[in-house]
Scaffold this active site. Sequence first.
Site, PDB file in Angstrom:
ATOM      1  N   HIS A  74       0.832  -1.218   0.000  1.00 25.66           N
ATOM      2  CA  HIS A  74       0.000   0.000   0.000  1.00 25.66           C
ATOM      3  C   HIS A  74       0.863   1.263   0.000  1.00 25.66           C
ATOM      4  CE1 HIS A  74       0.775  -0.855   4.198  1.00 25.66           C
ATOM      5  NE2 HIS A  74       0.332   0.322   4.565  1.00 25.66           N
ATOM      6  N   CYS A 158     -30.484  -3.076 -11.237  1.00 32.17           N
ATOM      7  CA  CYS A 158     -31.521  -3.653 -10.377  1.00 32.17           C
ATOM      8  C   CYS A 158     -32.904  -3.400 -10.954  1.00 32.17           C
ATOM      9  CB  CYS A 158     -31.415  -3.057  -8.975  1.00 32.17           C
ATOM     10  SG  CYS A 158     -31.403  -1.259  -8.989  1.00 32.17           S
ATOM     11  N   ASP A 281     -21.951  34.326 -39.664  1.00 28.88           N
ATOM     12  CA  ASP A 281     -21.809  35.777 -39.862  1.00 28.88           C
ATOM     13  C   ASP A 281     -23.032  36.372 -40.543  1.00 28.88           C
ATOM     14  OD1 ASP A 281     -19.208  36.054 -38.734  1.00 28.88           O
ATOM     15  OD2 ASP A 281     -18.416  35.003 -40.491  1.00 28.88           O
ATOM     16  N   LYS A 291     -41.751  24.295 -44.913  1.00 35.67           N
ATOM     17  CA  LYS A 291     -40.678  23.857 -45.813  1.00 35.67           C
ATOM     18  C   LYS A 291     -40.976  24.311 -47.252  1.00 35.67           C
ATOM     19  CE  LYS A 291     -38.398  19.966 -47.861  1.00 35.67           C
ATOM     20  NZ  LYS A 291     -38.496  18.565 -48.235  1.00 35.67           N
ATOM     21  N   PRO A 307     -25.513  39.903 -35.612  1.00 35.96           N
ATOM     22  CA  PRO A 307     -24.674  40.712 -34.721  1.00 35.96           C
ATOM     23  C   PRO A 307     -23.437  39.944 -34.272  1.00 35.96           C
ATOM     24  CG  PRO A 307     -26.875  40.376 -33.787  1.00 35.96           C
ATOM     25  CD  PRO A 307     -26.817  39.582 -35.036  1.00 35.96           C
ATOM     26  N   ASP A 308     -22.337  40.670 -34.069  1.00 37.84           N
ATOM     27  CA  ASP A 308     -21.119  40.050 -33.532  1.00 37.84           C
ATOM     28  C   ASP A 308     -21.244  40.011 -32.010  1.00 37.84           C
ATOM     29  OD1 ASP A 308     -18.469  39.617 -32.519  1.00 37.84           O
ATOM     30  OD2 ASP A 308     -17.766  39.969 -34.563  1.00 37.84           O
ATOM     31  N   PHE A 326     -11.913  33.175 -29.872  1.00 38.43           N
ATOM     32  CA  PHE A 326     -11.158  32.272 -30.746  1.00 38.43           C
ATOM     33  C   PHE A 326     -11.081  32.914 -32.120  1.00 38.43           C
ATOM     34  CE2 PHE A 326     -10.033  28.063 -29.121  1.00 38.43           C
ATOM     35  CZ  PHE A 326     -10.530  28.177 -27.826  1.00 38.43           C
ATOM     36  N   LYS A 340      -8.636  41.053 -34.327  1.00 37.04           N
ATOM     37  CA  LYS A 340      -9.898  40.687 -33.662  1.00 37.04           C
ATOM     38  C   LYS A 340      -9.810  40.973 -32.161  1.00 37.04           C
ATOM     39  CE  LYS A 340     -10.924  37.262 -37.156  1.00 37.04           C
ATOM     40  NZ  LYS A 340     -11.089  35.885 -37.580  1.00 37.04           N
ATOM     41  N   LYS A 344     -12.445  43.687 -30.719  1.00 43.55           N
ATOM     42  CA  LYS A 344     -13.520  43.183 -29.839  1.00 43.55           C
ATOM     43  C   LYS A 344     -13.190  43.380 -28.359  1.00 43.55           C
ATOM     44  CE  LYS A 344     -14.626  39.805 -33.455  1.00 43.55           C
ATOM     45  NZ  LYS A 344     -15.507  38.730 -33.864  1.00 43.55           N
TER      46      LYS A 344
HETATM   47  N1  CTP Z   1     -18.000  35.784 -33.065  1.00 46.40           N
HETATM   48  C1  CTP Z   1     -19.158  36.228 -32.455  1.00 46.40           C
HETATM   49  N2  CTP Z   1     -20.236  36.601 -33.203  1.00 46.40           N
HETATM   50  C2  CTP Z   1     -20.198  36.545 -34.548  1.00 46.40           C
HETATM   51  C3  CTP Z   1     -19.020  36.082 -35.197  1.00 46.40           C
HETATM   52  C4  CTP Z   1     -17.939  35.705 -34.422  1.00 46.40           C
HETATM   53  O1  CTP Z   1     -19.218  36.276 -31.232  1.00 46.40           O
HETATM   54  N3  CTP Z   1     -21.256  36.904 -35.251  1.00 46.40           N
HETATM   55  C5  CTP Z   1     -16.849  35.395 -32.219  1.00 46.40           C
HETATM   56  C6  CTP Z   1     -16.431  33.945 -32.349  1.00 46.40           C
HETATM   57  O2  CTP Z   1     -17.087  33.143 -31.380  1.00 46.40           O
HETATM   58  C7  CTP Z   1     -14.935  34.007 -32.074  1.00 46.40           C
HETATM   59  C8  CTP Z   1     -14.527  35.394 -32.552  1.00 46.40           C
HETATM   60  O3  CTP Z   1     -15.745  36.156 -32.639  1.00 46.40           O
HETATM   61  O4  CTP Z   1     -14.640  33.921 -30.691  1.00 46.40           O
HETATM   62  C9  CTP Z   1     -13.847  35.410 -33.889  1.00 46.40           C
HETATM   63  O5  CTP Z   1     -14.646  34.738 -34.840  1.00 46.40           O
HETATM   64  P1  CTP Z   1     -14.137  34.505 -36.325  1.00 46.40           P
HETATM   65  O6  CTP Z   1     -15.192  33.756 -37.067  1.00 46.40           O
HETATM   66  O7  CTP Z   1     -12.731  33.963 -36.319  1.00 46.40           O
HETATM   67  O8  CTP Z   1     -13.988  35.971 -36.880  1.00 46.40           O
HETATM   68  P2  CTP Z   1     -14.995  37.068 -37.331  1.00 46.40           P
HETATM   69  O9  CTP Z   1     -14.979  38.143 -36.298  1.00 46.40           O
HETATM   70  O10 CTP Z   1     -16.337  36.474 -37.666  1.00 46.40           O
HETATM   71  O11 CTP Z   1     -14.263  37.630 -38.631  1.00 46.40           O
HETATM   72  P3  CTP Z   1     -13.924  36.907 -40.022  1.00 46.40           P
HETATM   73  O12 CTP Z   1     -15.075  35.949 -40.306  1.00 46.40           O
HETATM   74  O13 CTP Z   1     -13.858  38.045 -40.971  1.00 46.40           O
HETATM   75  O14 CTP Z   1     -12.600  36.200 -39.865  1.00 46.40           O
END
Ligand code: CTP
Length: 400
Positions: A74, A158, A281, A291, A307-308, A326, A340, A344
Site C-alpha cells: 500500500h 436492479c 456571420d 418547408k 450581430p457580432d 477564438f 480581432k 472586440k
Molecule cells: N464571433 C461572435 N459573433 C459573430 C461572429 C464571431 O461572437 N457573429 C466570435 C467567435 O465566437 C470568435 C470570434 O468572434 O470567438 C472570432 O470569430 P471569427 O469567425 O474567427 O472571426 P470574425 O470576427 O467572424 O471575422 P472573419 O469571419 O472576418 O474572420
Amino acid sequence: MKGKRVLIGVSGGIAAYKVCEVVSTLAKAGVEVRAILTDAAGEFVTPLTFATLCRQGAFTDKDFWEASHGRPLHIQLGEWAEVLAIAPLTANTLAKLAGGFADNLLTNTVLASKCPILLAPAMNTDMWEQPAVQRNWREVLTDGRYHAIEPGAGMLACDREGLGRMAEPSEILSHIESLLYTKGDRDLAGKRVLISAGGTREHLDPVRFIGNPSTGKMGIALAQAAWHRGAIVTLVHSITGEVPLRGVRSIALTSAQEMRQEMLECFPDADLTVMAAAVADVKPTEYHSEKLPKRSLPNALPLTPVPDILAELGKLKQPHQKLIGFAAQTGDLVKPALEKLRAKKLDVIAANPIDKIGAGFGSNTNQAILINAEGKQVEIAPCSKLEMAHRLFDFVMNKD
Ligand code: CTP
C-alpha cells in the site's frame, strides 16, 4: 498523458465492467495504469481482466498480505500514483473513506497516498439516497483531496430507473486527464465561467440552414476543464442532441440570435467568458416557417449580417471580467487574430489553424497561438482539446 501514473481502485459493484474501458483507454494512451480490486470487486470482474488491460499489475487483498513485496504494497502504490480514481465507489467503501478506515489494500493505499482522488459512486437509488450514504458523501467531499463525479440517473442493473448510475467511462477519463494536468488544484473555485460552443444554424426554412462544421468539442472541453478546476460553469451551446456534462449548467439553442440573447443574459454574472462558438456571420434575410418546395427555392439567397456577439460583450465588459475569443484561421494566424483581439476588446484570443491535420472543426486535438492584450504570445503544440482548454486557462491567469 503518456508516461503518467494512474491507480484505479475498483470496489464491488456491477459498474466495474465499465471501468475495464477506462483502464484499456488509459493504457492505450501510454499511461502507466495499475489497479486495486477489493474482494467484492473480484466477484464481478477478475484481477486477470484488469492485469491484462493494465499491462502492469492488478492487486487484491491476497497480494496485500503476501510477504514478498519488499516495502509494504500500500505504501509503494500510494507513493507511485499521480492520480487515484475509485470507480465504482460502493456505499461500503465510501463509508470507510468517510471514517478513515483501513481494512483492505484499497483503503490502506488511500491513507498512504497524497495524490488527488477521483470518486465515481455507483449504487441502487435507495442506497444512494440513504441519509447515512449522503452524510458520508458530504463528509468525504469536505476533504479537498477528493474530486467527485456524482452518479447520474438512468436504468440501473436492479431494474430501477433513477439516480445511482456511475458516470460514463468518457467522463471519468476526462476527469482523470484534468487531474493529471492540475494535480488537483481548484484554481477557478467560486469563479463563474461562461462558455459558448458549437456552430450556429441560420435557417431558411425548417429544413435548410446556413451553418458550419463546428461540433462544439473545444467548447465542451473548456466547460469540462473549468468545472474540473472548481468553477461554476454555464455552457451555451448550439449543438443539437444531448450534451452530457455533469456539473455544468447547459443551455441548448440553434441560431446566432438565440445565442446572443443567452450570452447577453448570462454575461453580467460571469468572471470569465470564452466565446468558442463558431457563430454564423450572416443569415437568410427571410425565414419561411413551412418547408419550401424545391421549385420555390430562390436562385440567389438574400443575406443579412448577424450581430457580432463577442464584440457586443467586449463593449459591456467590466474591469473584473475577462473575455476570451477564438480566431479560427486559414493561412496567417497572428495578424488577423490580433486585429480581432483589439477590435472586440478581448483579454486573450486563441488563434487556431483550421487547415492543419489534427486541429480545428470536429478534431479531438487542437493547436493554437495564444495572444493576450499586452501582446504576449504562447504557441501550443498539438494536444487534446482538454489540454488546450487547461493551457488557455493557465494563460488567462498568467500561470503558463
Ligand atoms: N464571433 C461572435 N459573433 C459573430 C461572429 C464571431 O461572437 N457573429 C466570435 C467567435 O465566437 C470568435 C470570434 O468572434 O470567438 C472570432 O470569430 P471569427 O469567425 O474567427 O472571426 P470574425 O470576427 O467572424 O471575422 P472573419 O469571419 O472576418 O474572420
